[in-house]
Motif scaffolding. Structure first.
Motif, short mmCIF file in Angstrom:
data_model
loop_
_atom_site.label_atom_id
_atom_site.label_comp_id
_atom_site.label_asym_id
_atom_site.label_seq_id
_atom_site.Cartn_x
_atom_site.Cartn_y
_atom_site.Cartn_z
N GLN A 45 0.76 -1.24 0.00
CA GLN A 45 0.00 0.00 0.00
C GLN A 45 0.79 1.29 0.00
O GLN A 45 0.24 2.34 -0.29
N CYS A 46 2.08 1.23 0.32
CA CYS A 46 2.80 2.50 0.42
C CYS A 46 3.40 2.94 -0.91
O CYS A 46 3.61 4.12 -1.13
N GLY A 47 3.71 1.99 -1.79
CA GLY A 47 4.21 2.35 -3.12
C GLY A 47 5.66 2.78 -3.17
O GLY A 47 6.14 3.16 -4.24
N ALA A 48 6.39 2.72 -2.05
CA ALA A 48 7.80 3.14 -2.06
C ALA A 48 8.63 2.24 -2.96
O ALA A 48 9.72 2.62 -3.41
N CYS A 49 8.14 1.03 -3.24
CA CYS A 49 8.90 0.05 -4.02
C CYS A 49 8.53 0.07 -5.50
O CYS A 49 8.93 -0.83 -6.24
N THR A 50 7.78 1.07 -5.94
CA THR A 50 7.30 1.08 -7.32
C THR A 50 8.45 1.15 -8.33
O THR A 50 9.36 1.98 -8.21
N LYS A 56 5.36 -0.76 -17.51
CA LYS A 56 4.21 -0.48 -16.64
C LYS A 56 4.69 -0.38 -15.20
O LYS A 56 5.55 -1.16 -14.77
N SER A 57 4.09 0.53 -14.42
CA SER A 57 4.50 0.63 -13.02
C SER A 57 3.92 -0.55 -12.23
O SER A 57 2.76 -0.89 -12.40
N VAL A 58 4.78 -1.13 -11.40
CA VAL A 58 4.33 -2.22 -10.52
C VAL A 58 4.95 -2.01 -9.14
O VAL A 58 5.98 -1.34 -9.01
N THR A 62 5.27 -6.89 -4.60
CA THR A 62 4.10 -7.73 -4.85
C THR A 62 4.31 -8.59 -6.09
O THR A 62 3.38 -9.11 -6.66
N MET A 63 5.55 -8.66 -6.52
CA MET A 63 5.88 -9.45 -7.68
C MET A 63 7.07 -10.33 -7.32
O MET A 63 7.99 -9.88 -6.64
N LEU A 64 7.03 -11.57 -7.76
CA LEU A 64 8.17 -12.45 -7.51
C LEU A 64 9.25 -12.19 -8.56
O LEU A 64 8.93 -11.86 -9.71
N ALA A 65 10.47 -12.37 -8.16
CA ALA A 65 11.58 -12.18 -9.10
C ALA A 65 11.41 -13.12 -10.30
O ALA A 65 11.67 -12.73 -11.44
#
Lengths: 156, 790
Positions: A45-50, A56-58, A62-65
């Motif tokens: 929820q914080c989006g610091a890892c976008t 596309k922004s992800v 929330t995504m596996l390598a």
């Protein structure tokens, strides 16, 4: 279980063997030492890892390598051209769109997608585009200004 | 030389943050490091019957497991509280032990029982999961009011009734008499909602022990590394202070929550020696919700007495403050000396009495969060004043004007122990009313009504005591530390300057503001100045950044060191020019001698200071490097007026902030761009407190709002149009004339929003909504009244 993966990160080909559970954010931070991508929460929820995956922004938490095997990944470290800031980075500096800097990489990566979709985004477009990014310092006011200016500069 | 003070200079620190080159604690890896994961209590209150560490040690990759018993066996002490409050009748507060790892009892969900140290983070997590703790669950209490009831579960054996202290300030008899004699008394009961600070960077700490020199290094997410070093060395680990270095690198926001000395810092430092490897811990967000000190959590009853003209004659306030399970570093001072002392607000109320009971509960410790006591005080005053205006049939602006301290009354001694140095409250309010077009509000209300919306307007005229603090005053009130600041200004031979400051920047932009200040004072190019902070090995000393003190106190320490540089520079220049030092003047980077054409730049003087080929060494030392400690004579008193307009959709209960006007008096500004940014952020957090954020515990002490799924903070969509301006009455007692700006927004905003909301809802017969005023609460209040009317 381990998996051999390869991807392009900021234009550079990288290969590694990772555990199934390795998140993209862990791969970037721990394997590649690209520590500009930050982790601010554990519920997406914080989006610091976008970051951007295939344009596309992800949220990289929330995504596996392994899901990024063969993908093109762009992180905050890949934006500037040498010492020349990307227009969106420059706009954040010009408009004081950051304070502590922790949410900033994710905020800039989300802002880029707003600008990609619209070179003259309205307040509503920006609010929608940044709905997944928390900033606790700026009160967002200057982030709005930065995104507008950055989008305009990118469009020109 | 171009002047920079007052300029909207772009921030020098932005470059690294915008390119991903910032260095936050979790970005740092030490050779051979291990990873720590804490095993935390899932119960709010339980006896620890046994801890089976073998189950964790058997997990592959686990290096060590330590418990509270291991720390106790090593003689590790408890986490100290830095402020002793003396209650009624001279009774000191009760300070129960706060071991870094619980020994026999856990007292809140998240209280740490053990630490698992492993080769990888995942192995540490697996080990923590495998560790078996046998608990004997005990009854728990989360509400401070309920914790005072007879028969309530006891948090600490040594604190019967759970009351840490029962404290008072002011003249009770005079207040009771004034209330008795009053024309009208407004009463107001309120809850100041508990908040979870949520800096976006979660806390982290790396402990490292070097046996070669018997040295420890702690890298930590702290607002005040020297204070952490002092508390950890002297009280917890009992190691020599000079053998310990604390580094606080880039820190991703603090808002108070990173002031305190936390258990994890002591544990990783201690464990790094025990395990013989560096130990790194990074909190995840769920852990942050449970373990970062929370803020606010007051239950208050207030009475405001006035005469027939609406002139205030007395204020009486009784507050119950939740301390959580243990006393955090500054917890005791927040609801006392940072709260009750501010209850005069901007008004001439002649007598005030406040009574505060601080209560232990089975919840996370509560301490300073942006504003710390002052938002709670402002909320009491500015809500009750607004209600009083409504009850007296007066305009809310008019009742405030009638009671303002006037510009010719400064210095003004309040009945609650402070002396305001300067201010002009009427000027701020007048400007805010003008900017917000207050005069035409009713037209906008009608427009909203046409669209089926309820519109309201609310004012808030706040004051705060910042620039914390004169050590003598703080000490007299129970502070166990001085609250000065330190700085060192060092010229290199080639004329560049490093400024070492005890203030710590975690978003405030010190690297820019302090460079502007330094460049102007020394008359050198701003790019020749580097600001260094956050490392006890590099900086002489420091009390850190909180309480809007960095510029007023830390900046003043820099100015004091610069003044010493100029004095020394004059001596060197005099020697070089073969003149008397008393005849040397310094202006804009140039030393000159009156009545001659002799002059030298400060760069030439600096060079000579390091190449002293012909210095008379008995009179003149080489080098140009000075340090200073600045201890303020008084607090500073930023103040301002906020005007908020909200619109409520009666069908959904949604309240939106339509327009927000802030006029602040921060004294002199160095960088208005940065100052505005601070106000934006503070207002957003104030809107968060008013409309979105509320920490909820179940009755048995489970944290219900334990993630971003449950705890709502402002997002970009929640932000209104802002109108800003400043009025200026420079601080009279520091060399910069600055008052501080970091907390104002969070202090002044909640009352402005709720005053506006309750103004909007008045037509529906609703006169109060507790914060956070969520759509559900507003809808329920509107509908309860509707049903009652039917």
């Amino acid at each position: 279980m381990s998996h051999a993966i390869s991807m392009t990160v900021n234009g550079r080909s990288v290969s590694a063997t990772v555990e199934s559970r390795t998140l993209l954010t862990e791969f970037l931070r721990d394997n590649l030492r690209l520590t500009g991508t930050h982790v601010g929460c554990d519920t997406s929820q914080c989006g610091a890892c976008t970051v951007h995956v295939n344009g596309k922004s992800v949220k990289s938490c929330t995504m596996l390598a392994v899901q990024c095997d063969g993908a093109e990944v762009l992180t905050i470290e890949g934006l500037a051209n040498g010492e020349d800031l990307h227009p969106m980075q420059k706009a954040f500096n010009d408009h004081h769109g950051l304070q502590c800097g922790f949410c900033t990489p994710g905020m800039v990566m989300s802002a880029l997608e707003v600008a990609d979709n619209n070179s003259d985004p309205s307040d509503e477009d920006i609010a929608k585009g940044l709905a997944g990014n928390y900033c606790r310092c700026t009160g967002y006011e200057n982030i709005y200004r930065a995104v507008k200016a950055g989008a305009k500069a990118m469009g020109s | 030389m171009a002047k920079h003070v007052g300029e909207r200079m772009k921030r020098v620190e932005d470059g690294r943050f915008l390119t991903g080159r910032g260095t936050y604690t979790d970005d740092i890896s030490k050779p051979g490091q291990t990873y720590a994961v804490f095993v935390r209590s899932p119960h709010a209150h339980a006896k620890i019957k046994s801890v089976n560490v073998d189950s964790a040690l058997n997990v592959e990759g686990v290096v060590a497991v330590y418990t509270g018993a291991d720390m106790a066996a090593d003689g590790v002490g408890g986490l100290p509280c830095g402020w002793q409050v003396i209650g009624k009748g001279g009774t000191p507060m009760i300070e129960p032990a706060h071991p870094p790892l619980a020994v026999d009892t856990v007292r809140y969900v998240g209280d740490a029982v053990a630490v698992v140290i492993a080769e990888t983070k995942n192995a540490a997590k697996d080990g923590a999961e495998a560790l078996e703790v046998d608990y004997d669950v005990q009854p728990a209490v989360a509400s401070a009011v309920k914790a005072m009831e007879s028969g309530a579960p006891q948090v600490h054996d040594e604190v019967p009734g759970n009351v840490c202290y029962d404290w008072e300030l002011g003249d009770k008899d005079a207040v009771d008499k004034a209330i008795n004699d009053a024309h009208h008394v407004t009463t107001f009961d309120l809850v100041n909602n508990r908040l979870i600070p949520n800096a976006i960077e979660p806390r982290a700490a790396i402990g490292e022990y070097d046996p070669a020199g018997d040295n420890y290094t702690l890298t930590t997410t702290s607002q005040n590394p020297h204070v952490i070093r002092l508390l950890m060395c002297a009280f917890v680990l009992q190691i020599p202070e000079h053998k310990c270095r604390v580094v606080a690198p880039d820190v991703g926001g603090g808002f108070g929550s990173k002031i305190f000395h936390y258990a994890e810092e002591a544990v990783v430092t201690w464990a790094s020696k025990k395990a013989g490897r560096p130990v790194k811990w990074t909190s995840d967000r769920s852990e942050a919700f449970l373990t970062d000190a929370h803020g606010r959590d007051h239950v208050t009853k207030a009475q405001l007495a006035m005469d027939k003209d609406g002139k205030f004659t007395a204020l009486k306030v009784a507050t119950v403050a939740n301390m959580g399970a243990y006393l955090s570093t500054f917890a005791s001072s927040i609801p006392t000396y940072l709260y009750a002392t501010l209850l005069a607000g901007q008004y001439t109320t002649p007598v005030i009495y406040a009574e505060v009971k601080a209560v232990f509960t089975h919840t996370t410790p509560v301490d300073a969060y942006r504003g710390a006591g002052r938002p709670e005080a402002t909320y009491v005053i500015e809500r009750i004043v607004e209600i009083a205006a409504r009850e007296m049939g007066m305009d809310p602006a008019e009742i405030r004007r009638k009671n303002f301290i006037q510009p010719d009354q400064f210095p003004y001694e309040t009945p609650v122990a402070l002396t305001y140095d300067t201010g002009n409250y009427q000027a701020s309010l007048d400007r805010a009313l003008e900017l917000s077009d207050y005069a035409n509000f009713e037209k906008r209300r009608e427009e909203s009504a046409k669209n089926g919306k309820l519109r309201g307007v609310g004012l808030s005229c706040y004051i705060e005591a910042c620039g914390i603090a004169p050590s003598a005053v703080a000490g007299a009130l129970g502070a166990r530390a001085g609250l000065y600041e330190a700085a060192e200004v060092r010229f290199a031979p080639t004329g560049t300057v490093s400024v070492f400051t005890g203030s710590h920047s975690h978003g405030q932009g010190h690297e820019t503001t302090f460079a502007q200040l330094t460049a102007d004072r020394l008359g050198i190019p701003v790019e020749n100045v580097d600001i260094v902070h956050g490392d006890t090995d590099r900086i002489p000393f420091g009390m850190g950044t909180y309480g809007s003190r960095s510029l007023a106190v830390g900046g003043s320490a820099i100015v004091k060191a610069i003044d010493k540089i100029i004095v020394k520079g004059k001596k060197i220049a005099a020697h070089m020019m073969e003149e008397n030092a008393d005849d040397v003047e310094f202006d804009d980077g140039v030393f000159s001698v009156k009545g001659t054409n002799k002059s030298l730049t400060i760069g030439e003087v600096a060079f000579q200071a390091y190449v002293p080929h012909n210095f008379p060494h008995d009179e003149l030392e080489p080098g140009l490097d000075e340090s200073a400690f600045y201890d303020p004579n008084n607090f500073t008193y930023p103040a301002g007026a906020y005007v908020c307009e909200v619109e409520v959709d009666p069908d959904t209960g949604e309240c939106t902030v339509e327009k927000f006007t802030a006029v602040d008096d921060f004294g002199n500004l160095i960088n208005p761009m940065i100052v505005e940014g601070q106000v934006h952020g503070g207002i957003a957090q104030g809107i968060g407190q008013a409309l979105l954020e509320g920490c909820v515990y179940s009755d048995d002490g489970q944290l219900v709002t334990g993630s971003y799924m449950d705890y709502a903070m402002p997002r970009a969509e929640h932000i209104p149009d802002y109108n800003f301006d400043f009025t200026t009455t420079p601080c009279t007692h520091n060399p910069i004339g600055a008052k501080g700006c970091g907390e104002a927004g969070a202090i002044g905003t909640p009352a402005a929003v709720i005053n506006a909301l309750t103004d909007a809802l008045r037509v529906a017969g609703v006169d109060n909504i507790e914060m956070p005023a969520t759509p559900l609460k507003i809808w329920q209040a509107l509908n309860a009244n509707k049903q009652a009317a039917e």
